[in-house]
Scaffold this motif. Sequence first.
Motif, mmCIF file in Angstrom:
data_model
loop_
_atom_site.group_PDB
_atom_site.id
_atom_site.type_symbol
_atom_site.label_atom_id
_atom_site.label_comp_id
_atom_site.label_asym_id
_atom_site.label_seq_id
_atom_site.Cartn_x
_atom_site.Cartn_y
_atom_site.Cartn_z
ATOM 1 N N SER A 28 -21.670 8.677 -17.215
ATOM 2 C CA SER A 28 -20.500 8.502 -16.346
ATOM 3 C C SER A 28 -19.215 8.688 -17.130
ATOM 4 O O SER A 28 -19.082 8.180 -18.241
ATOM 5 C CB SER A 28 -20.493 7.092 -15.743
ATOM 6 O OG SER A 28 -21.698 6.829 -15.075
ATOM 7 N N VAL A 29 -18.277 9.392 -16.515
ATOM 8 C CA VAL A 29 -16.931 9.555 -17.055
ATOM 9 C C VAL A 29 -15.964 9.164 -15.947
ATOM 10 O O VAL A 29 -16.140 9.576 -14.792
ATOM 11 C CB VAL A 29 -16.667 11.012 -17.513
ATOM 12 C CG1 VAL A 29 -15.231 11.178 -17.998
ATOM 13 C CG2 VAL A 29 -17.646 11.418 -18.611
ATOM 14 N N ASP A 30 -14.971 8.390 -16.281
ATOM 15 C CA ASP A 30 -13.947 7.987 -15.318
ATOM 16 C C ASP A 30 -13.462 9.242 -14.586
ATOM 17 O O ASP A 30 -13.044 10.214 -15.225
ATOM 18 C CB ASP A 30 -12.801 7.315 -16.068
ATOM 19 C CG ASP A 30 -11.698 6.807 -15.171
ATOM 20 O OD1 ASP A 30 -11.334 7.485 -14.186
ATOM 21 O OD2 ASP A 30 -11.155 5.732 -15.476
ATOM 22 N N PRO A 31 -13.515 9.268 -13.244
ATOM 23 C CA PRO A 31 -13.123 10.473 -12.500
ATOM 24 C C PRO A 31 -11.715 10.966 -12.825
ATOM 25 O O PRO A 31 -11.461 12.172 -12.784
ATOM 26 C CB PRO A 31 -13.214 10.043 -11.036
ATOM 27 C CG PRO A 31 -14.143 8.898 -11.023
ATOM 28 C CD PRO A 31 -13.973 8.204 -12.352
ATOM 29 N N ARG A 32 -10.805 10.076 -13.167
ATOM 30 C CA ARG A 32 -9.434 10.488 -13.496
ATOM 31 C C ARG A 32 -9.363 11.219 -14.825
ATOM 32 O O ARG A 32 -8.368 11.878 -15.121
ATOM 33 C CB ARG A 32 -8.511 9.268 -13.533
ATOM 34 C CG ARG A 32 -8.446 8.519 -12.205
ATOM 35 C CD ARG A 32 -7.829 7.169 -12.383
ATOM 36 N NE ARG A 32 -8.687 6.395 -13.303
ATOM 37 C CZ ARG A 32 -8.450 5.164 -13.700
ATOM 38 N NH1 ARG A 32 -7.370 4.531 -13.306
ATOM 39 N NH2 ARG A 32 -9.275 4.534 -14.512
ATOM 40 N N LEU A 33 -10.427 11.103 -15.642
ATOM 41 C CA LEU A 33 -10.439 11.712 -16.970
ATOM 42 C C LEU A 33 -11.442 12.859 -17.086
ATOM 43 O O LEU A 33 -11.576 13.448 -18.154
ATOM 44 C CB LEU A 33 -10.754 10.643 -18.027
ATOM 45 C CG LEU A 33 -9.779 9.467 -18.082
ATOM 46 C CD1 LEU A 33 -10.288 8.397 -19.033
ATOM 47 C CD2 LEU A 33 -8.398 9.944 -18.489
ATOM 48 N N GLN A 34 -12.141 13.159 -15.993
ATOM 49 C CA GLN A 34 -13.105 14.251 -16.041
ATOM 50 C C GLN A 34 -12.383 15.572 -16.275
ATOM 51 O O GLN A 34 -11.282 15.783 -15.791
ATOM 52 C CB GLN A 34 -13.921 14.282 -14.753
ATOM 53 C CG GLN A 34 -14.861 13.099 -14.662
ATOM 54 C CD GLN A 34 -15.651 13.057 -13.380
ATOM 55 O OE1 GLN A 34 -15.693 14.011 -12.611
ATOM 56 N NE2 GLN A 34 -16.307 11.929 -13.137
ATOM 57 N N GLY A 35 -13.011 16.414 -17.056
ATOM 58 C CA GLY A 35 -12.413 17.702 -17.399
ATOM 59 C C GLY A 35 -11.617 17.657 -18.694
ATOM 60 O O GLY A 35 -11.088 18.677 -19.130
ATOM 61 N N ALA A 36 -11.536 16.480 -19.327
ATOM 62 C CA ALA A 36 -10.770 16.335 -20.569
ATOM 63 C C ALA A 36 -11.639 16.442 -21.816
ATOM 64 O O ALA A 36 -11.149 16.264 -22.922
ATOM 65 C CB ALA A 36 -10.035 14.983 -20.568
ATOM 66 N N GLY A 37 -12.929 16.731 -21.643
ATOM 67 C CA GLY A 37 -13.821 16.887 -22.787
ATOM 68 C C GLY A 37 -14.556 15.627 -23.199
ATOM 69 O O GLY A 37 -15.324 15.645 -24.164
#
Length: 180
Positions: free
Chosen positions: A94-103
């Motif tokens: 899981s990655v915080d949705p607000r931070l997805q796409g940041a690597g």
Amino acid sequence: MTASSSSATFRSATEKDVEELVALIESAYRGETSRDGWTTEAHLLEGQRTDPDGVRAVVGDPASRVLVLELDGAIAACCQLERRERTAYFGMFSVDPRLQGAGLGKLVMAEAERIAVEEWGAEQMEMSVIRQREDLIAFYLRRGYRRTGEFLPFPYGDERYGIPQRDDLEFACLAKPLTH
């Protein structure tokens, strides 16, 4: 925010992290918040993705580890690693949705693979992904995972895993050889 612009650290989760982990996992996969990122399963499943008892069991299991990535003191991403003889199982990613796409996801996966090899001597990482999540499967394929051809049934009737919105869900098994 990117991983390089903040203080990113890895550690193993503890009992104190359970509530924060449940909130992160739920936000990444279910409900309206999950739609802020690309890993949402909200179109396939309603209800919960996990619960405190389930996360607590994984955190307390000596054969497992919940790896967390913290940014500036807050949990931004996590995954479960489970030791299985010569393999390691990768899940609960899981990655915080607000931070997805940041690597951040790539960082977590690389650290998980490092732990599996260097600390457990694993030769392969395995995972299962809902077969209908072709975008997510493609993400893993780009990172060296391959389809094994094996499928596992979805646990219909067990609401601990969510409430299916269709009747054809199943898990595709993926694997990646790890180098020592």
